[in-house]
Structures are given as structure tokens and as C-alpha cells.
Write an enzyme that holds these catalytic residues in place. Structure first.
Site, short mmCIF file in Angstrom:
data_model
loop_
_atom_site.label_atom_id
_atom_site.label_comp_id
_atom_site.label_asym_id
_atom_site.label_seq_id
_atom_site.Cartn_x
_atom_site.Cartn_y
_atom_site.Cartn_z
N ASP A 172 85.16 4.61 69.73
CA ASP A 172 85.70 3.52 68.94
C ASP A 172 86.37 2.55 69.91
OD1 ASP A 172 86.74 2.13 66.58
OD2 ASP A 172 88.67 3.01 67.13
N ASP B 105 89.02 -0.50 68.77
CA ASP B 105 90.35 -0.98 68.38
C ASP B 105 91.33 0.18 68.22
OD1 ASP B 105 89.82 -3.87 68.07
OD2 ASP B 105 88.44 -3.20 66.51
#
Length: 302
Positions: free
Chosen positions: A34, A36
Site C-alpha cells: 500500500d 498512503d
């Protein structure tokens, strides 16, 4: 400083579900990330931008019990949750315009979170395949990443799966497993062309900070490292094992039904849509990516 403003860089850093596979876990050959709040400090920037608008509208700052529901989800879905809570006195279009302006201003200041550069370099140096799997759409990805070429060089262009990737069907963002299954396929597609052995789902390690993201990784049949913002961790105190199993997202009966349907059409079945079980050994919580336990995952082993 209130909870919603605690910066990430300041921290230490059922019967409806099937049994997980019982075989011993192989060494990790691929890591799927991922972005953010995991690679970059952009979750705090999202909070900052939202709070500017909320204060202009005489609304309270975004609390973590709401922000926890926004993290990891595709923009449209997160937007519906936010607006249902915020009840802003301005048109949705005006909110979007203000938020876009603020993000354009602040995203280019995004920085890697502690331990991230060293982690990516070490994994790459040890031959681990890397791919990106982020709900951020292309325009925002460029704002956040364009000034961080040294960091994102570890993710080949074809191994970056973004939130607006047309290969992900509408409504199939996190917590659905599609984005991580696609990220793995981008790696295996290249390996096939090179005549190399493909990577299995159980040889993948997903890195996530969000609860929906952990569920997506578990439902993809992959192992998961959960490295949450300290304020998110407070929200799930006492429920950490649920999160790690992919059972904490609160989808209820409809989510169970969807998971059962996915498993029924998933071919070989294992990992196509099933979450895990508590303490099944497929996921762990880390408060920081500094000092990552490489040996535990077979990275760098002879």
C-alpha cells in the site's frame, strides 16, 4: 495536539469462515505495498486538508473513528462515508474543488515514513519482487510520488496498480482482494515472459496500514504485515487479532455472503476470498517498519 492531528512521523512508529491452510509457510518471494500511511506520510496530509474545510464550515475536526473507515478505500466510497458524517453546508462540488486545491498544495511535500527506504532497498537487494497496490488514482499518485523518484524506482511502472486501474472492476476496491491479486499478476506476467517460476499467493507479503487493506490482503490468500498509524491502533485496541485475521471491517452478513460467493467461484478456492482466523500465523502487527524482521520471512536466508 488532538488525536486527529498526531503526525505519523511522531510515533514509534466463526463459523462463517473457512479454516486457513495448515502447511508451513514458504519464504517470501514478493512484497506488495500500500502507499498512503504505509510508505508515505500522506494520511496525515489527507486529515489536514479535510480539517481545513471542516473548520471553514464550523464543523469538528475529523475524528479517528471516522477516518479509520476512510483509510484504504477507493475515493468515491470514502467520500460517501465522509459526507454522511460531515454533513457540510456546502455543495459536494465545492468541497471537491477546495479539497483538490489543498491536496495539490500539500501532497508534493509528502515524505517516506521511518524505515521505508531501507526496507525497499534491502528487499530489492535480496531478490524479492516488489509491486505497488494503492487506492490513490493516477493524478494524486503523481502529486505524491513525482518528487520521490529514488523511493519509487523500486516499483517498475508495470508493477504499479493504482486506484483507477481499469482492470479493477467498479466496486472491487479494498477490502475486496482484487487489487492485490492484480499486483501479483503484474509480477507473474513478467516472470512468465522471462521463463521463471511464478510466485504463489502464500509466497506474498502484503504491507498495509489500513483495516480494509489488511482484509484485502487476507482475502487474497496472502500474508500481511499491519503497520497502522498510532491513532488507528488506539481505535482497534483489544481487536488487533480481528484486524490481523481480516475480520474487523464490520461488513456483517452481506460481507460474509460476498466472501462465501467469491470462495465458491475461486477455482482452487484457497485464498480467493476467505479472510483468515485469529492467531493463524498469516499476519502480524508492527508499530514501525524500522528494524524489519527479514529472517522471519526467509529474506536473505541461504
Amino acid at each position: 495536539m488532538d488525536a486527529a492531528h498526531t503526525p505519523r512521523n511522531s510515533c514509534l512508529r466463526s463459523k462463517a469462515y473457512a479454516d486457513p491452510p495448515t502447511c508451513s509457510l514458504p519464504p517470501v518471494r514478493a512484497c506488495l505495498f500500500d502507499m498512503d500511511g504505509l510508505l508515505l506520510d500522506t494520511e496525515d496530509i489527507y486529515t489536514l486538508c479535510n480539517n481545513v474545510i471542516l473548520r471553514e464550515c464550523n464543523r469538528p475536526d475529523l475524528p479517528w473513528n471516522i477516518k479509520a473507515q476512510l483509510q484504504g478505500r477507493p475515493g468515491p466510497e470514502a467520500g460517501e462515508i465522509f459526507h454522511a458524517w460531515a454533513q457540510l453546508p456546502i455543495p459536494r462540488a465545492e468541497y471537491i474543488r477546495k479539497n483538490t486545491e489543498l491536496q495539490r498544495k500539500h501532497f508534493p511535500s509528502a515524505r517516506p515514513l521511518p524505515g521505508v527506504p531501507e526496507l525497499l532497498k534491502t528487499l530489492s537487494d535480496n531478490g524479492v519482487q516488489l509491486a505497488l497496490a494503492t487506492s490513490s488514482h493516477t493524478a494524486n499518485f503523481k502529486l505524491k510520488a513525482s518528487h520521490l523518484g529514488k523511493l519509487f524506482k523500486y516499483f517498475p511502472e508495470e508493477q504499479r496498480v493504482l486506484g483507477d486501474d481499469p482492470r479493477i472492476p467498479p466496486g472491487r476496491g479494498k477490502p475486496a482482494p482484487d487489487i492485490y491479486l492484480l499486483a501479483l499478476e503484474t509480477i507473474n506476467s513478467r516472470l512468465r515472459k522471462q521463463g521463471k517460476k511464478e510466485i504463489k499467493r502464500e509466497e506474498c507479503l502484503v504491507f498495509e496500514d489500513s483495516v480494509p487493506g489488511v482484509e484485502a490482503g487476507r482475502r487474497a490468500g496472502m500474508r500481511v504485515v499491519w503497520c497502522p498509524h498510532p491513532e488507528l491502533l488506539k481505535e482497534y485496541k483489544g481487536r488487533e487479532k480481528e484486524v490481523l485475521a481480516g475480520l474487523a471491517n464490520g461488513g456483517g452478513d452481506e460481507q460474509v455472503k460476498e466472501v462465501m460467493q467469491e470462495a465458491a467461484v475461486g477455482g482452487e478456492g484457497k485464498g480467493r476470498g476467505w479472510p483468515g482466523r485469529r492467531d493463524d500465523g498469516w499476519a502480524e502487527l508492527l508499530r514501525s517498519l524500522e528494524g524489519f524482521p527479514y529472517a522471519k520471512y526467509g529474506v536473505g536466508s541461504a
